[in-house]
Structures are given as C-alpha cells and as structure tokens.
Design a protein around this motif. Structure first.
Motif, mmCIF file in Angstrom:
data_model
loop_
_atom_site.group_PDB
_atom_site.id
_atom_site.type_symbol
_atom_site.label_atom_id
_atom_site.label_comp_id
_atom_site.label_asym_id
_atom_site.label_seq_id
_atom_site.Cartn_x
_atom_site.Cartn_y
_atom_site.Cartn_z
ATOM 1 N N LEU A 189 0.835 -1.207 0.000
ATOM 2 C CA LEU A 189 0.000 0.000 0.000
ATOM 3 C C LEU A 189 0.867 1.254 0.000
ATOM 4 O O LEU A 189 0.590 2.217 -0.711
ATOM 5 N N THR A 190 1.918 1.234 0.779
ATOM 6 C CA THR A 190 2.844 2.363 0.831
ATOM 7 C C THR A 190 3.584 2.515 -0.497
ATOM 8 O O THR A 190 3.733 3.622 -1.013
ATOM 9 N N ALA A 191 4.026 1.391 -1.067
ATOM 10 C CA ALA A 191 4.809 1.415 -2.306
ATOM 11 C C ALA A 191 4.031 2.012 -3.477
ATOM 12 O O ALA A 191 4.615 2.665 -4.335
ATOM 13 N N VAL A 192 2.715 1.806 -3.500
ATOM 14 C CA VAL A 192 1.923 2.333 -4.619
ATOM 15 C C VAL A 192 1.367 3.718 -4.323
ATOM 16 O O VAL A 192 0.654 4.295 -5.147
ATOM 17 N N GLY A 193 1.713 4.257 -3.179
ATOM 18 C CA GLY A 193 1.296 5.624 -2.843
ATOM 19 C C GLY A 193 -0.187 5.769 -2.560
ATOM 20 O O GLY A 193 -0.773 6.802 -2.867
ATOM 21 N N SER A 194 -0.800 4.737 -1.982
ATOM 22 C CA SER A 194 -2.225 4.828 -1.670
ATOM 23 C C SER A 194 -2.453 5.928 -0.634
ATOM 24 O O SER A 194 -1.643 6.145 0.251
ATOM 25 N N ARG A 195 -3.548 6.632 -0.792
ATOM 26 C CA ARG A 195 -3.878 7.728 0.118
ATOM 27 C C ARG A 195 -5.016 7.286 1.020
ATOM 28 O O ARG A 195 -6.181 7.326 0.640
ATOM 29 N N LEU A 196 -4.650 6.864 2.210
ATOM 30 C CA LEU A 196 -5.638 6.441 3.190
ATOM 31 C C LEU A 196 -5.922 7.620 4.111
ATOM 32 O O LEU A 196 -5.000 8.267 4.601
ATOM 33 N N THR A 197 -7.194 7.910 4.337
ATOM 34 C CA THR A 197 -7.553 9.056 5.164
ATOM 35 C C THR A 197 -7.609 8.713 6.642
ATOM 36 O O THR A 197 -7.160 9.475 7.478
ATOM 37 N N ASN A 198 -8.195 7.577 6.977
ATOM 38 C CA ASN A 198 -8.325 7.166 8.370
ATOM 39 C C ASN A 198 -8.366 5.640 8.417
ATOM 40 O O ASN A 198 -9.407 5.060 8.693
ATOM 41 N N PRO A 199 -7.229 4.990 8.132
ATOM 42 C CA PRO A 199 -7.251 3.535 7.997
ATOM 43 C C PRO A 199 -7.449 2.811 9.324
ATOM 44 O O PRO A 199 -7.001 3.253 10.372
ATOM 45 N N LEU A 200 -8.156 1.704 9.233
ATOM 46 C CA LEU A 200 -8.361 0.804 10.358
ATOM 47 C C LEU A 200 -7.934 -0.571 9.878
ATOM 48 O O LEU A 200 -8.400 -1.039 8.835
ATOM 49 N N THR A 201 -7.019 -1.217 10.587
ATOM 50 C CA THR A 201 -6.611 -2.566 10.209
ATOM 51 C C THR A 201 -7.218 -3.543 11.203
ATOM 52 O O THR A 201 -7.167 -3.333 12.413
ATOM 53 N N VAL A 202 -7.792 -4.600 10.669
ATOM 54 C CA VAL A 202 -8.450 -5.617 11.483
ATOM 55 C C VAL A 202 -7.969 -6.964 10.999
ATOM 56 O O VAL A 202 -7.961 -7.232 9.805
#
Length: 86
Positions: free
Chosen positions: A35-48
């Motif tokens: 996700l970081t490598a492709v430059g994704s723009r997450l506004t308020n990510p939640l990982t579950v």
C-alpha cells in the motif's frame, strides 16, 4: 466503496500451525508495505485481523478499511471496549 482482495494460496505443502501463523504475519507486513509502495492515500485507515488459527481459523489475514466505514467500525470496536487509551 471500492474493494480489492488479494490472496496467497499454498497447496500441497504441509505447514504446522506455527508456520501458518508466521507466514500470515509476513503476508500482512507485505500487504501494508505494498500500500505504501503504490502511494495509496488512506484518510483514516483501520486494520483488522489476526493470525490466531485456534481462535478463528476462517478469519486468517488482515483487512485494511478506510473512509466512513472505518470510522463507523472503529467506533463500534471502541463501544465494545477493545480500545484502551494510553
């Protein structure tokens, strides 16, 4: 809401529960790095997710949720008492 799903399947290889847990952890790390490598723009990510196959073998992985649904789900988790302020 957009959804992309990626899977990693190992067939024909006997793995111990410890090996399965270790592989799941490495795949989780790789997914977040991608996700970081492709430059994704997450506004308020939640990982579950988790890698405890004894607890929930069908829920073996990591979900990254972002946007309004992440806010809603995060609030529900907080309401259940899983979140503790440090």
């Amino acid at each position: 809401m957009a959804r992309s799903e990626f899977r990693f399947v190992v067939d024909g290889v006997e793995l111990t529960p410890e090996q399965q847990t270790a592989i799941a952890g490495e795949i989780q790390k790789a997914g977040l790095a991608a996700l970081t490598a492709v430059g994704s723009r997450l506004t308020n990510p939640l990982t579950v997710g988790h890698g405890n196959i004894r607890l929930r073998p069908e829920w073996y992985g990591l979900w990254v949720v972002d946007g309004p649904f992440a806010d809603e789900l995060g609030q529900k988790i907080n309401d259940l008492g899983f979140w503790m302020q440090k």
